[in-house]
Design an enzyme around this catalytic site. Structure first.
Site, PDB file in Angstrom:
ATOM      1  N   TYR A 170      16.764  30.653  -0.462  1.00  0.00           N
ATOM      2  CA  TYR A 170      15.691  31.542  -0.001  1.00  0.00           C
ATOM      3  C   TYR A 170      16.039  32.161   1.346  1.00  0.00           C
ATOM      4  O   TYR A 170      16.428  31.469   2.286  1.00  0.00           O
ATOM      5  CB  TYR A 170      14.372  30.783   0.138  1.00  0.00           C
ATOM      6  CG  TYR A 170      13.751  30.466  -1.197  1.00  0.00           C
ATOM      7  CD1 TYR A 170      13.228  31.483  -1.991  1.00  0.00           C
ATOM      8  CD2 TYR A 170      13.707  29.166  -1.671  1.00  0.00           C
ATOM      9  CE1 TYR A 170      12.671  31.199  -3.232  1.00  0.00           C
ATOM     10  CE2 TYR A 170      13.144  28.873  -2.903  1.00  0.00           C
ATOM     11  CZ  TYR A 170      12.627  29.890  -3.680  1.00  0.00           C
ATOM     12  OH  TYR A 170      12.074  29.620  -4.902  1.00  0.00           O
ATOM     13  N   ARG A 183      -9.814   1.819  15.882  1.00  0.00           N
ATOM     14  CA  ARG A 183      -9.641   2.643  14.701  1.00  0.00           C
ATOM     15  C   ARG A 183     -10.638   2.132  13.660  1.00  0.00           C
ATOM     16  O   ARG A 183     -11.736   2.639  13.561  1.00  0.00           O
ATOM     17  CB  ARG A 183      -8.188   2.514  14.229  1.00  0.00           C
ATOM     18  CG  ARG A 183      -7.747   3.518  13.224  1.00  0.00           C
ATOM     19  CD  ARG A 183      -6.333   3.199  12.720  1.00  0.00           C
ATOM     20  NE  ARG A 183      -6.256   1.853  12.103  1.00  0.00           N
ATOM     21  CZ  ARG A 183      -5.212   1.410  11.403  1.00  0.00           C
ATOM     22  NH1 ARG A 183      -4.145   2.168  11.243  1.00  0.00           N
ATOM     23  NH2 ARG A 183      -5.218   0.205  10.864  1.00  0.00           N
ATOM     24  N   MET A 188      11.879  23.807  -3.219  1.00  0.00           N
ATOM     25  CA  MET A 188      10.838  22.836  -3.573  1.00  0.00           C
ATOM     26  C   MET A 188      11.396  21.711  -4.446  1.00  0.00           C
ATOM     27  O   MET A 188      10.982  20.566  -4.311  1.00  0.00           O
ATOM     28  CB  MET A 188       9.694  23.544  -4.303  1.00  0.00           C
ATOM     29  CG  MET A 188       8.421  22.732  -4.390  1.00  0.00           C
ATOM     30  SD  MET A 188       7.112  23.558  -5.326  1.00  0.00           S
ATOM     31  CE  MET A 188       6.697  24.923  -4.267  1.00  0.00           C
ATOM     32  N   LYS A 246       0.820  -1.220   0.000  1.00  0.00           N
ATOM     33  CA  LYS A 246       0.000   0.000   0.000  1.00  0.00           C
ATOM     34  C   LYS A 246       0.850   1.265   0.000  1.00  0.00           C
ATOM     35  O   LYS A 246       2.032   1.225   0.273  1.00  0.00           O
ATOM     36  CB  LYS A 246      -0.969   0.007   1.166  1.00  0.00           C
ATOM     37  CG  LYS A 246      -0.392   0.215   2.552  1.00  0.00           C
ATOM     38  CD  LYS A 246      -1.496  -0.007   3.596  1.00  0.00           C
ATOM     39  CE  LYS A 246      -0.957   0.022   5.001  1.00  0.00           C
ATOM     40  NZ  LYS A 246      -0.909   1.353   5.578  1.00  0.00           N
TER      41      LYS A 246
END
Lengths: 340, 340
Positions: free
Chosen positions: B247, B118, B295, B33
C-alpha cells in the site's frame, strides 16, 4: 458488559450511497474479512443478506464456513478451501503451483499482481495459468487485481489501473482462445469505486460499507460510521488529591474527585494508553482515558454507568498514527455485538 | 497457515520453577484470562490441567464456560455469572451493591482495593460487606487484592502490600465475629510471587507461566517463553531495483531481489508496521517486516516457506514501547494454535 453497537440504518444508508453511485446494487460485493473489520462476522453477514448482498469476501475458510448459508458467492482470500466445503465457497489462487494442485471442481478466483507486488501471479504467467486451467478443466469463477494506491491516488494508482485493464483484456483473449466461459472480474475497493464514474465489474466494498473512506477524493460521499463502542462501569472511588491510580500509579489526582473503572482494556484490542503515549485520548464525550490502561479495564474521571469510547474511529486512528482499519480489526471478536 | 506454537515442555519448566520457589504447587493458581494472554484458552487450560493446576482465573463467564470441566475452581474476574452456570465458576464482586444482589448460592470472590484505586470495594466498606455476606448467607470463596506496583517495586509496592496484609487481618477478624468460615486469600501476581520468600496464600500466576517477568527483581528465575509465532509464504516475486511494494508503495527495492508475502497481518493482532514506524522490525531470524504491513499479510525479502516472527515477544514489546502482555493479548484468537 461492554458492547459494540451496530447501527443497521447507517449500514443501509452506506449501501444505498454506494449502489446509487454504481447505478445498481448487483455489482456490490461486501468484504467481511477479519471478523467484518471487527464489526462481527455473523452480525454483519446477517445485515448484508437482509440488504440483498449476494457476494462477499472473507479472510479464509474458517470465516467462510460460519456464513456459508447466507450468500450465493463467498470468496476466501487466503489459504486453502477443504474438499468437503460447500461449493459456494471459493478459494483464491495466488501461484501457478496452486493451480496445479487445486481440486478441479473447487470454484476459485485467480489473483493477478497489477503492481502492488504483494499477492497474485505475475502478468507474465497469465498465459501459463490459462493453459493449466484449460488442461485441468478448473472451475474458474473470477480474476481479480488489487490496487495498492487506492487511498493515495497519483500516477501509481493510474499505472496499476491500466495494468489491471490490460490483465482483463488478456484474460478475455485467453478465455476466447481456450474456449472458456468468461470469469467475473474485480479490481476496485471502496476508494476505487468512488473514484470511477461507473463500473461493469464487481466492486469489493470494504471500509465504505462500515462508514469510512480513507482516500482523499473530490466530493466524498456522506458515509456514516456504523459502530459505536461502549464500556460499563465496574466500580467507583472517591479519591483525594495526590492519590495514584492503576499500574505504576502514573496517574495522580489533581484534586478530590470520583474515578471509575470501565470494562474494556488493551486485552479487548484497544491500544494501551500509558505514560509515554503523547496527548490525551478522549472518549466520545470528552472523558480522558487515564494512563495506564489495564488489560481488562480503564479508569476515567466519571461516574457514568456506561461510557461511549467512540462513534467514529477516525479520531483514535489519528491519535495512534494509524488507519481506521487497524483500530477496528483489533477489536476483540469477543466484545458483545448488538444490532440496532 | 500461520500458527502459534506452544512449547509444553517450556510451560512445564516454568510451572516447576514457580512451584520450587513456592515450595509446593498447591497454591499455584494460573491466570488464563484474555484467551490465556493470547496463547489459546483451551490449549493452555488443557496443559494446565495436565500439570495438576486446580484453580484458574479467567476474564469472564464466557471464558469460564469454555473450560468449566477442566478445573476445580474457576474465577471470572469481570461481569456477572449466570444463575445456571456450573457451581465451580465464581464471580468477582467489586461493589457493595453487587453483594446485595448476587445469588446467595453463587460462589464469589471479594476484591478489595489496596491502593491501586482501580477495582474493588474500599477497606472502609469491609465491615458493611461482611454484614451483608453474613445476613444474606452468601457463598464467599475468596478475598483478594491486586498490587499496582508489582513490576515497579519501591515504596508504593510496600504500602499496598501492608494494606493488603491489613485487609487480610480484618477479614479474619470479621469472619470470626460473624462466625463465617475463612475464605481463601490472594494478593500476589507473578512478580509478587518471586519477590516474596514464601507464601501461604494462593498466588495468581499470569505472565510467568508463559515465560516472562516484567519486574526487575534480584536473581530473576530462568523462565522460558512458551509461544513462537509462525507465518507461511503466500507467494513470491522477483522484483527489480526501484519497484514498489504494498500500500502506498512506501517500500522501494534497493536492488533486484525476491520478495515474498506471508499470511499474518495487523488484522491478526500484530502492530501495523508503516512508514512512520521508527526503526526496523525484524523477524526472529533477522528478516525485516517491510512497511506497510497489510491487514492479512506482510512482505519480506525472503523465500522461506515459513518464517518465525518471534520466539520471545520482549523484542517486539520494546520496539513498540509497550509490555509483552499487550503484544500477546492482541494476537487474534483465530490464529491456529499447536501444542508441541
Amino acid at each position: 458488559m461492554a458492547e459494540l453497537l451496530i447501527n443497521s440504518q447507517a449500514f443501509k444508508h452506506n449501501l444505498n450511497l454506494i449502489s446509487t453511485h454504481l447505478k445498481s446494487q448487483k455489482n456490490l460485493a461486501l468484504v467481511l474479512k477479519d471478523n467484518a473489520y471487527g464489526h462481527g462476522l455473523k452480525e454483519m453477514a446477517g445485515l448484508a443478506r437482509e440488504n440483498g448482498i449476494e457476494s462477499v469476501f472473507v479472510k479464509n475458510e474458517f470465516e467462510a464456513l460460519q456464513i456459508c448459508h447466507y450468500f450465493k458467492h463467498i470468496t476466501a482470500f487466503y489459504g486453502e478451501v477443504s474438499q468437503d466445503a460447500p461449493s459456494n465457497i471459493y478459494q483464491c489462487v495466488q501461484t501457478l503451483d496452486t493451480l496445479g494442485s487445486i481440486t478441479p471442481t473447487r470454484g476459485f478466483e485467480l489473483e493477478v499482481n497489477c503492481g502492488m507486488n504483494r499477492n497474485g501471479i505475475s502478468v507474465d504467467c497469465l498465459k501459463d495459468a490459462f493453459t493449466i486451467i484449460a488442461k485441468r478443466k478448473l472451475n474458474l469463477i473470477g480474476v481479480f487485481t488489487h490496487n495498492g494506491f487506492g487511498d493515495e491516488g497519483g500516477e501509481d494508482l493510474k499505472r496499476q489501473e491500466s495494468n489491471s485493464e490490460r490483465i482483463r483484456q488478456e484474460v478475455v483473449s485467453l478465455c476466447t482462445s481456450h474456449n472458456l466461459p468468461l470469469p467475473r472480474f474485480h479490481a476496485s475497493n471502496s476508494s476505487g469505486t468512488f473514484r470511477q464514474e461507473s463500473c461493469n465489474d464487481i466492486v469489493r466494498i470494504g471500509l465504505a460499507g462500515y462508514g469510512y473512506l480513507c482516500a482523499e477524493i473530490d466530493n466524498p460521499p456522506p458515509l456514516k460510521p456504523i459502530a459505536s463502542l461502549w464500556a460499563d462501569r465496574i466500580c467507583s472511588h472517591t479519591l483525594k488529591k495526590g492519590e495514584k491510580i492503576g499500574y505504576g500509579g502514573v496517574w495522580q489526582m489533581q484534586e478530590d474527585r470520583v474515578v471509575s473503572s470501565y470494562d474494556l482494556g488493551y486485552g479487548d484490542g484497544l491500544f494501551r494508553i500509558h505514560e509515554h503515549t503523547h496527548g490525551k485520548l478522549l472518549c466520545d464525550e470528552g472523558e480522558q482515558i487515564l494512563p495506564r490502561m489495564s488489560m481488562d479495564c480503564f479508569s476515567t474521571l466519571s461516574e457514568k454507568e456506561r461510557i461511549c469510547l467512540f462513534r467514529d474511529v477516525r479520531g483514535w486512528a489519528r491519535f495512534f498514527d494509524t488507519i481506521p482499519y487497524e483500530i477496528l480489526t483489533k477489536l476483540s471478536p469477543f466484545i458483545k455485538k448488538r444490532v440496532l
